[in-house]
Scaffold this motif. Sequence first.
Motif: not given
Length: 90
Positions: A8-14, A47-54, A65-66, A80-84
């Motif tokens: 959900g955080i990654a989707v918000a970031a995107l 892909f969502l992990a890549a978003i949070l890596d970015h 984003v926060a 980010q650490m959970l997804l990547s």
Amino acid sequence: MNAARAEGIAVAALGLIAADEERLARFLALTGLDPGGLRAAAAEPGFLAAILDHVVAEEELLLAVAEAAGESPEVVLRAQMLLSPPAFDA
């Protein structure tokens, strides 16, 4: 932190990145995607992990984003650490 919350955080970031022309252009340039390929890439695993890596690579974006997600920067980092997670050499 669980996977659903992290995603959900990654989707918000995107959403935040896509809503800002400069941020979107930078993201597309760094990933090599074009606007048409973005939708297809979003369906790919990781892909969502890549978003949070970015996001975590740039402090200003991390803070934005926060705020947009209603979370602390530390929570975004945990997502980010959970997804990547970092790779470990065996």
